[in-house]
Structure formats: C-alpha cells, structure tokens
Design a protein around this motif. Structure first.
Motif, PDB file in Angstrom:
ATOM      1  N   VAL A   1       0.804  -1.220   0.016  1.00  0.00           N
ATOM      2  CA  VAL A   1       0.005   0.065   0.039  1.00  0.00           C
ATOM      3  C   VAL A   1       0.968   1.248   0.058  1.00  0.00           C
ATOM      4  N   LEU A   2       1.791   1.307   0.821  1.00  0.00           N
ATOM      5  CA  LEU A   2       2.716   2.417   1.020  1.00  0.00           C
ATOM      6  C   LEU A   2       3.616   2.542  -0.588  1.00  0.00           C
ATOM      7  N   TRP A   3       3.749   1.544  -1.238  1.00  0.00           N
ATOM      8  CA  TRP A   3       4.754   1.784  -2.503  1.00  0.00           C
ATOM      9  C   TRP A   3       3.410   2.021  -3.629  1.00  0.00           C
ATOM     10  N   THR A   4       2.391   1.551  -3.642  1.00  0.00           N
ATOM     11  CA  THR A   4       1.490   1.965  -4.782  1.00  0.00           C
ATOM     12  C   THR A   4       0.717   3.260  -4.609  1.00  0.00           C
ATOM     13  N   LYS A   5       0.448   3.870  -3.238  1.00  0.00           N
ATOM     14  CA  LYS A   5      -0.410   4.821  -2.861  1.00  0.00           C
ATOM     15  C   LYS A   5       0.573   6.147  -2.512  1.00  0.00           C
ATOM     16  N   VAL A   6       1.944   5.927  -2.273  1.00  0.00           N
ATOM     17  CA  VAL A   6       2.469   6.938  -2.004  1.00  0.00           C
ATOM     18  C   VAL A   6       3.834   7.321  -3.046  1.00  0.00           C
ATOM     19  N   LEU A   7       4.664   6.489  -3.306  1.00  0.00           N
ATOM     20  CA  LEU A   7       5.671   6.454  -4.264  1.00  0.00           C
ATOM     21  C   LEU A   7       5.425   5.946  -5.654  1.00  0.00           C
ATOM     22  N   HIS A   8       4.524   5.150  -6.030  1.00  0.00           N
ATOM     23  CA  HIS A   8       4.352   4.575  -7.163  1.00  0.00           C
ATOM     24  C   HIS A   8       3.764   5.934  -8.287  1.00  0.00           C
ATOM     25  N   TYR A   9       2.740   6.448  -7.787  1.00  0.00           N
ATOM     26  CA  TYR A   9       2.237   7.565  -8.703  1.00  0.00           C
ATOM     27  C   TYR A   9       3.273   8.663  -9.012  1.00  0.00           C
TER      28      TYR A   9
ATOM     29  N   LEU B   1       6.317   8.396  -9.748  1.00  0.00           N
ATOM     30  CA  LEU B   1       7.422   7.930 -10.574  1.00  0.00           C
ATOM     31  C   LEU B   1       6.834   8.260 -12.025  1.00  0.00           C
ATOM     32  N   PHE B   2       5.687   8.681 -12.408  1.00  0.00           N
ATOM     33  CA  PHE B   2       5.395   8.479 -13.545  1.00  0.00           C
ATOM     34  C   PHE B   2       4.765   9.914 -13.924  1.00  0.00           C
ATOM     35  N   LEU B   3       5.404  10.972 -13.287  1.00  0.00           N
ATOM     36  CA  LEU B   3       5.118  12.489 -13.445  1.00  0.00           C
ATOM     37  C   LEU B   3       6.108  12.999 -14.341  1.00  0.00           C
ATOM     38  N   GLY B   4       5.808  14.020 -15.346  1.00  0.00           N
ATOM     39  CA  GLY B   4       6.493  14.366 -16.572  1.00  0.00           C
ATOM     40  C   GLY B   4       7.087  15.835 -16.446  1.00  0.00           C
ATOM     41  N   THR B   5       6.493  16.678 -15.724  1.00  0.00           N
ATOM     42  CA  THR B   5       6.843  18.072 -15.821  1.00  0.00           C
ATOM     43  C   THR B   5       7.963  18.296 -15.020  1.00  0.00           C
ATOM     44  N   ILE B   6       8.661  19.351 -15.028  1.00  0.00           N
ATOM     45  CA  ILE B   6       9.717  19.688 -14.084  1.00  0.00           C
ATOM     46  C   ILE B   6       9.089  19.947 -12.688  1.00  0.00           C
ATOM     47  N   ILE B   7       8.021  20.688 -12.640  1.00  0.00           N
ATOM     48  CA  ILE B   7       7.510  20.914 -11.338  1.00  0.00           C
ATOM     49  C   ILE B   7       7.167  19.561 -10.501  1.00  0.00           C
ATOM     50  N   ASP B   8       6.329  18.950 -11.485  1.00  0.00           N
ATOM     51  CA  ASP B   8       6.163  17.567 -10.849  1.00  0.00           C
ATOM     52  C   ASP B   8       7.191  16.663 -10.340  1.00  0.00           C
ATOM     53  N   CYS B   9       8.338  17.007 -11.075  1.00  0.00           N
ATOM     54  CA  CYS B   9       9.593  16.048 -10.437  1.00  0.00           C
ATOM     55  C   CYS B   9      10.025  16.451  -9.182  1.00  0.00           C
ATOM     56  N   VAL B  10       9.778  17.759  -8.782  1.00  0.00           N
ATOM     57  CA  VAL B  10      10.019  18.042  -7.360  1.00  0.00           C
ATOM     58  C   VAL B  10       9.274  17.335  -6.086  1.00  0.00           C
ATOM     59  N   LEU B  11       8.024  16.948  -6.853  1.00  0.00           N
ATOM     60  CA  LEU B  11       6.978  16.168  -5.878  1.00  0.00           C
ATOM     61  C   LEU B  11       7.711  14.670  -5.748  1.00  0.00           C
ATOM     62  N   ILE B  12       8.526  14.346  -6.729  1.00  0.00           N
ATOM     63  CA  ILE B  12       9.137  12.852  -6.548  1.00  0.00           C
ATOM     64  C   ILE B  12       9.992  12.869  -5.206  1.00  0.00           C
ATOM     65  N   PHE B  13      10.558  13.912  -4.911  1.00  0.00           N
ATOM     66  CA  PHE B  13      11.451  13.926  -3.627  1.00  0.00           C
ATOM     67  C   PHE B  13      10.665  14.166  -2.431  1.00  0.00           C
ATOM     68  N   VAL B  14       9.502  14.754  -2.534  1.00  0.00           N
ATOM     69  CA  VAL B  14       8.548  15.079  -1.511  1.00  0.00           C
ATOM     70  C   VAL B  14       7.881  13.473  -1.243  1.00  0.00           C
TER      71      VAL B  14
END
Length: 882
Positions: free
Chosen positions: A799-807, A809-822
């Motif tokens: 659940v932690l993988w799919t609901k927190v980190l998995h989504y 990993l598939f963001l494309g914009t530069i702004i969305d890339c910052v959300l990967i670190f969060v």
C-alpha cells in the motif's frame, strides 16, 4: 586384536579428540571466550579455563554454600579481594539485628558522610560547568589507613569550598547592594534633574495635604529603595491602605537583571520613591518595606551631593568587581584540580561502603576470634575464593590464615549463567518471564536461534531487514562510544538488545529472500519458470493474470523462494494465504514438540524417571497423534498432488491433480467427528488407503493419553509413598566437581512431592492435564499469528508503495519532478516509522509471546532467583545508571 578393541581404539584416538574440539568451538560460538571485550557478567577473570565450561548457558552452574572463617584484622582486605573477583553472593547472618546495632555501623556512617561531601563538591563543579573526566583505570579499595587520609582530604576540600562560597556570597551581596544603590542614585538624578528641589517638595506637600488637614504643617519626607518586581503590586497597595492615600509613590524599573548572591539566579527589580509626612507614617512605611524584603538606601538632599555619591559608588563597584573576579578565578582553579580526582574518590568511597555493608552481614564466633560469613559460590570458582582469602590475608600481614568450608544445605541455590554481551540480551528475555529454577534447562540457548527466526517469519522483507541490520550493526560497531555517552531509557533498551536486532535483521533478510519481497517488489534473480500465452488464454489488455499451472508452468521450480511472477498474478493473495498458513502450522507444531522434548533433560537430570513415562511420553504422543499428523498431511498434499488442472486441455482426468486436491482442514475436522465428506467426481475420498482407520487409531491413541496424564503420576506417588521415606540426604564434596548437590535437591523435591497429600496430587495433576490438552489446541492456533502478521506486513508495504511512491514515478513535468522528492521522503519516513519500528515492535512482542507461552510452558518452571554476587563492577554500574 578383537573387534571390541578396535572399537575402543577408534573412539579413544579419533572420536574423543574430535568431541573435545567441537566443545571448544561451541563454547567460542556461544560466547564463553573470555577477553577484554567479551567477558563474564560477574566473574572478571580472563584465563582460558572458562573455555572448558561447557553447559554454563545450557544449564545454570552448580552452586555451593560456603562458610568463610576470616581473621578480623584481615576481613577488610579479604572482602575487597572478593569484591574485585565478583563471584560470591553473601547471606545476611544478622537479620534480627537492626542496621544501627551492627558491628561496622560507624564506618558506614563515615562513608555516608564522605558521599555527602562528594555530592557537595560535584554540585559545585557542575555549577561552574567544569567537565569531570571519566575514570581511566578503576582504583582499588583503599586500606583502612588510606581511608583516614581520604576522609581528611575530603573534609579539607569541603571546608575550602564552603569558605570560598561564603566569601563569594559576601562579595556578591556587597556588589548587589552597591549596584542597587547606584540605580537608586541614577533614578534620583533622573527624577529631580529638571525640577527645583524645593519646588518639587512643596508641590508634593500640597498634593498630599487634604482639605480637612490644611492647617497641618511640616516638611515632606521620603524613602528610596529597591524591591522585586513581582512584589510591587502588593507593596503599593499596602502603602496606600496604611497611609489612607497620604503617600506619593513613584516607581522606576531596572532594565538589567540582577544576580541573587545566594542561588545565582537572575531577578528583576525596581527602584521606588515614597513621599509622606510625619514620623508615625515614616515608621509604618519602613516596617512595610521590611515585610516585603525591600532594600532602603539613603539619598542625598541636593543634586551635587548625589553626583559625588554616584562617582564614589562607581569607584567602589569597580574595585569590588575586580576582587570578585579574582575570587572566581581562584575558585575555578581549585575546582578544576578537584574535578580530576572526583571520580576516583567516588569509586573508592563506593567500594569502602560496600565492603562495610558486607562485613555487617558477618557474625562472630563464640570466642570472638573469627568472623564467620556464608555465601553462595559457583563450584568452579571455589579456587578463586580461596586465592582471594590468601591474598587478603597476605596483604594485611595476618599470620593466621583464613579458610573456606563447603557445607550441605536444603535451601534452593541461586541461578547463575555465565553470559557475555552477545548472550546477555537473549538471557534477559527469558529472565523477564521468570528466572529458571536451579539447574533447570535454560531456554535462552535455543532462543538465540528460534527467536530471530520466528520474528523473521512475520517480518520477511529484504529491504526492511537491511534497515534493521544496519541499525543493529551500527550499535555494535560504535558500542564503545555509545557506552561512554549517557543514554535515555528507550535507547538503553535498544542498545542492550543490539545483537538481537542484528540477528532479527539477518534472519528477516533470509525469509524476505524466500518470500521474494523487497519493499513489496519481487526480484527475478534466478529467472522465472512461468510463462503466459496471452494470445490463447487471456485478453491482451489485461494487467493481471491468474496463474494456472498447466497453462503457464515450464515444469521446473524456481531455484530458491517464491517465483517473482506471482507479483503480477491476480490470485497472489490466495496462493500466499495458503502457503504461509501451512508454514505457520508446521513451524508451530515442530516448535511445541521441541519444547516437550526439552523437558526430558529436566526429568533425567533431577532423576524423575517416572515422569518420562507418565508425563513426557503421553504429552508427546498426544501432540504427535493429532497435530503432527496434520503436518504430515500437509506434506503429503504438497508431494502427491500436482498443480495441473485435471482434464483442462486434453479432457483427461488426472488422479492427483488440482481438482482432486483435498482440504487438509476438512480431513482434520472429520478425524475428530469421525465423519466423511463427498469428493469430486472421479476423485478418491481419502488421500491414501486405510486413512480412515489410521485416523481413528490416532484419535483413540490421543484420547488414551489423557487418562495416563491424569492418573499416572498420582497413582505412582500413591504406590511408592513408603519407599520415598527411605531417601537419604547427600552432601557435596568441597571441590564441587560432582553433581551431588543437584541430586540432593532432586531427592528433596521428590520427598516433598510424596509427602504432599494424595488429594492435592490428584488436583494438581488434573489441572495440569486439562491445561495441557486445551492449550495444545489453542497454542497451535496461536502460531497462525506468523501467517497473519506476515501477510499484514506485506500488504501494508505494498500500500505504501502504490499509494505514496508509485504515482510520483510517472510524473513528467519539471514541477512534478520536485514532488518525487517529497513523495520519496514521505515513503521513507512511513517505511521506517510504521513498517520497521511499529511493525517490528509488533512482531517482536508476538514472538516473545510465542516463546513465553507456547514454547516455554511445555517444560519451563521459572521459579528461581538470580545469583547476585558481591561485585564492585556491578555496584559501580548501578551507581552510574542512577
């Protein structure tokens, strides 16, 4: 040469040396290697004789009750040597004597006085924030002559500290008065700077003269002083009420805080001026100032006089500040020199006090020439005690030697295990439940392996295991630094179990590798043995597939663990549920059978051979006939029945296929109910021929074990009651090399059991039988927690993988890339806090319950008490923790 001679020669020259070497290796692995880092808990010896002490962790060491006959002049030195050795536990022979009527009460009071002096000196050192260095080499207990010198030196240091404190308090009090007087003069000049003195007094006099008292004449007077700010409100109201409003009050706050000369705290004060008329009112005002602890200061009548007084006060304040600084520097130098020896003094005083407390447990002989003491001592440490007696006598120059005498007794000796920093954590888990009875089998030895393994079954994840292993390894590698630091209670618990955490992490990595689970993802290390022909069996747009053996399986199993393709299967939960549930049953039954078998070591050691046939054998058969048979059926189902679907492709019915696979649970229920169930078309009702008859025989055999457990031991006690009265007590020899003390205790226990009324024996045995038979079922079901917590841990990780980190990993914009670190930060925090800490603690507690209740209840009594030796090392450790 005969065959018998060949066999004897073979065992003598080949097998015996091999067994000896195996013993040495096992002792090393168990942790009995005595070096500077891995040492005994109590005995501080570092010779290689400890390596030969096989069985110290398997069963508590043999203890002997010894009498010490000591010369009074050598008593102090001998007890000091025994405290350094730390291998005897003294008994108090003066229970009926109060603490203030004992022989060495004055010496103990002197030690208390020295401890008070040390606490005073330490408080003074802490007050100046001076670092107190740790003890590099622990000093020995000083001799009586050195005690007098130490006492005199501490008294001198205390006197000097008090003298410096009194001088500093006097100087600070003078400095405080001068500062307050300076502030009064400054506020006085500020108040009267822009006004004419006479005009001010006249205006104040007019303001204070009421209409009824216009004929009253007299010069206006005032008082000036300093008061604490928190008392200003009450002070002002009291003046107003006493004077009935005939006081003119002026207040000025002092911005800078002033230091209290007594306690050194900062206080905020204010300067006040109170104008009034009349001597009577003046007396009342001064009394009120005294009651509110206000300091009054004389003020000049003219501005020029105030200026001169202010200059004089400033000069005096500078001189006083210089003297005060010199006094503080001298005090600081004295405290630094004292701080170097403070820890050594504390250690010596603690040792002196412990020695005199121990000597108060001794008694005198009739002629008052010997001091007699009783102590428990391990049989293997008797030579150490004798050496301490000889060394203590030689140190004080006593001509008459002191000696030791081993005596026989019927009291239960304390339980003593030689543990080190590796085995101590596991032994503490057992002692938290109950200390083993004397010479009882110790579960701590088996806990070293079974505890981390059962924990790993519930915590099987390679990623989480690596985090736990890294934490345990860090505490082990940095243990010297961590020991030197002061730790809070929670971290001290983790640090004490650092080796347990390390093993739990390593075992969890192993089970996680078998589960093929790392942060809820699988690893295709050995290449999957499954394939999916989606063009034939499944639509091409399906993300998940149901794995069907005959359609998807190559025919060879995955090399190790679970095939990673199950991560993509829709029936993954069904498969893992069945697999882990059966594993938990298998581990649980094997663990309980092992616990029952361990009890045989107690029966043989205490020579209760009747219990082997009347308790152990029926208990084992009851468990084997019912629940081990369940395990056998599980393995039979795994081996005999293939995963192919019967006739699914070629319309051929296979005898042992998936459709004919029976339910082991249904078989087990039908075994108790003696019923049957209808099989599928073309399938057999039972797995093998004669299964129904065998199950009936096993059930009847299990039922026959119940009356044996219920009536066997009481009837045996009743029939052998007359023989028990002929038992003779056995004394132990002075060398302590045999097991005669344990035999004597066993005879004593059997004698007590046989002297017990037969009705009590029947009642106790009935309770024990009912408890065992019912708990066997509940304990087997309790091991299902292995399955439940393992699935819960895996699902929560997914659940932690799919609901927190998995989504993220598939963001494309530069702004969305910052959300990967969060998102990664959140996932990492939740993983450590929830899955590693909380889930790890939950699995730890469940594993602890499985050992305490399900495993140890089969053989463990746990009614003993720990061996607590007189050891300076332990005393100093307890003192440092406090």
């Amino acid at each position: 040469m005969s065959t018998r001679s060949h066999v004897k020669h073979f065992f003598l020259y080949y097998i015996t040396p091999l067994v000896s070497k195996i013993k040495l290796v096992l002792n090393y692995l168990i942790g009995l290697l005595p070096d500077s880092s891995i040492t005994d808990t109590y005995c501080c010896r570092t010779d290689w004789t400890l390596v030969s002490k096989m069985g110290s962790i398997f069963r508590s060491e043999e203890m002997a009750l010894a009498q010490l006959f000591i010369q009074p002049e050598a008593a102090y030195s001998i007890i000091s040597e025994l405290g350094e050795a730390g291998c005897v536990q003294f008994r108090d022979l003066n229970d009926e004597v109060s603490s203030f009527q004992r022989r060495f009460v004055n010496e103990v009071l002197r030690c208390n006085e020295m401890e008070r002096q040390l606490r005073f000196i330490e408080a003074e050192i802490r007050k100046d924030s001076i670092n107190i260095p740790d003890v590099t080499e622990v000093p020995k207990a000083p001799n009586p002559r050195e005690i007098i010198d130490l006492e005199a030196h501490l008294e001198t240091v205390e006197g000097e500290m008090k003298e410096l404190n009194d001088g500093a308090v006097g100087l600070k009090s003078n400095s405080l008065e001068i500062k307050e007087f300076k502030y009064v003069l400054e506020k006085f000049r500020l108040f009267f700077s822009d006004q004419n003195e006479v005009n001010v007094f006249d205006s104040a006099q007019v303001a204070l003269t009421s209409e009824e008292n216009q004929n009253v004449t007299g010069r206006l007077e005032f008082v000036a002083g300093v008061i604490n700010r928190e008392r200003v409100y009450g002070f002002e109201r009291m003046l107003w009420r006493v004077s009935r409003g005939n006081i003119f009050f002026k207040l000025f706050d002092i911005e800078a805080p002033l230091e209290d000369p007594i306690n050194g705290k900062e206080v905020y004060k204010a300067v006040f001026f109170a104008f009034f008329q009349g001597e009577q009112l003046k007396t009342k005002v001064k009394k009120i100032c005294t009651g509110f602890h206000a300091s009054l200061y004389p003020c000049p009548t003219t501005a020029e006089e105030a200026k001169n007084m202010l200059a004089d006060i400033s000069t005096r304040l500078e001189d006083l500040t210089m003297v005060l600084n010199q006094t503080q520097d001298h005090r600081h130098r004295v405290l630094i020199s004292v701080a170097k020896d403070l820890q050594n003094w504390t250690v010596m005083v603690n040792k002196i006090k412990a020695i005199y407390h121990t000597l108060n447990c001794f008694s005198m002989d009739v002629v008052k020439k010997f001091m007699i003491g009783e102590c428990w001592v391990p049989c293997t440490d008797i030579p150490t005690v004798q050496k301490a007696l000889a060394d203590g006598s030689s140190t004080c120059g006593s001509s008459i030697p002191s000696f030791l005498n081993v005596i026989s007794n019927t009291d239960e000796p304390p339980t003593f295990y030689r543990t080190n920093k590796f085995t101590r954590g596991f032994q503490n888990l057992i002692d938290a439940y109950g200390v083993a009875s004397y010479r009882e089998v110790n579960p701590g030895l088996y806990t070293i392996i079974t505890f981390p393994f059962l924990f790993a079954v519930m915590f099987g994840d390679c990623g989480h295991a690596l985090i736990m292993t890294a934490f345990g390894l860090w505490m082990i590698l940095a243990e010297k630094k961590l020991i030197a630091k002061k730790k809070n209670e929670i971290f001290r618990i983790f640090f004490g179990g650092r080796y347990i955490i390390l093993l739990m992490g390593l075992f969890s990595f192993y089970t996680g590798f078998l589960y093929n689970d790392m942060f809820s993802k699988s690893m295709n290390v050995f290449r999957s043995q499954w394939f999916v022909n989606s063009s034939r069996f499944y639509p091409e747009d399906d993300d998940e597939h149901e794995l069907l053996p005959k359609a998807n399986y190559h025919g060879t199993p995955y090399f190790m663990g679970i095939d990673p393709v199950w991560q993509l299967a829709s029936n993954k939960i069904i498969f893992l549920n069945s697999f882990k549930m059966k594993l938990s049953i298998i581990f649980g039954v094997v663990h309980m059978i092992f616990g029952v078998c361990v009890g045989t070591a107690n029966f043989i050691h205490f020579r209760k051979y009747s219990s082997l046939f009347l308790e152990f054998l029926p208990q084992l058969l009851f468990l084997v006939f019912l629940f081990f048979y369940l395990v056998v059926m599980i393995f039979m189902k795994w081996i005999w029945y293939s995963g192919e679907l019967d006739g699914w492709i070629d319309e051929i019915v296979i005898e042992h296929g998936t459709s004919c696979s029976p339910s082991v649970l249904i078989y087990f229920i039908n075994m108790f109910l003696m019923g049957s169930s209808s099989p599928n078309d073309g399938c057999d009702e039972y797995m093998y021929e004669g299964q129904k008859i065998i199950q009936i025989v096993l059930l009847l055999g299990a039922l026959l074990c119940i009356p044996v457990m219920l009536l066997g031991k009481p009837l045996y006690v009743m029939f052998t009651k007359n023989k028990a009265n002929k038992a003779n007590p056995v004394t132990i020899r002075q060398n302590g090399g045999t097991n005669q003390e344990a035999e004597g205790k066993a005879d004593h226990q059997e004698h007590e059991e046989e002297e017990e009324p037969i009705s009590e024996v029947f009642i106790h045995q009935a309770i024990h039988t009912i408890e065992y038979t019912l708990s066997t079922v509940s304990h087997t079901a309790s091991y299902l927690r292995l399955w439940a917590l393992s699935l819960a841990h895996a699902q929560l990780s997914e659940v932690l993988w799919t609901k927190v980190l998995h989504y993220s990993l598939f963001l494309g914009t530069i702004i969305d890339c910052v959300l990967i670190f969060v998102a990664f930060g959140l996932w990492a925090v939740f993983t450590v806090t929830i899955l590693v800490l909380m889930e790890g603690l939950s699995a730890f507690l469940h594993t602890l319950r499985l050992h305490w209740v399900e495993f140890m209840s089969k053989f463990y009594v746990g009614t003993g008490y720990l061996f607590q030796p007189f050891s300076f090392k332990l005393i100093l450790e307890e003192d440092s923790e406090e």
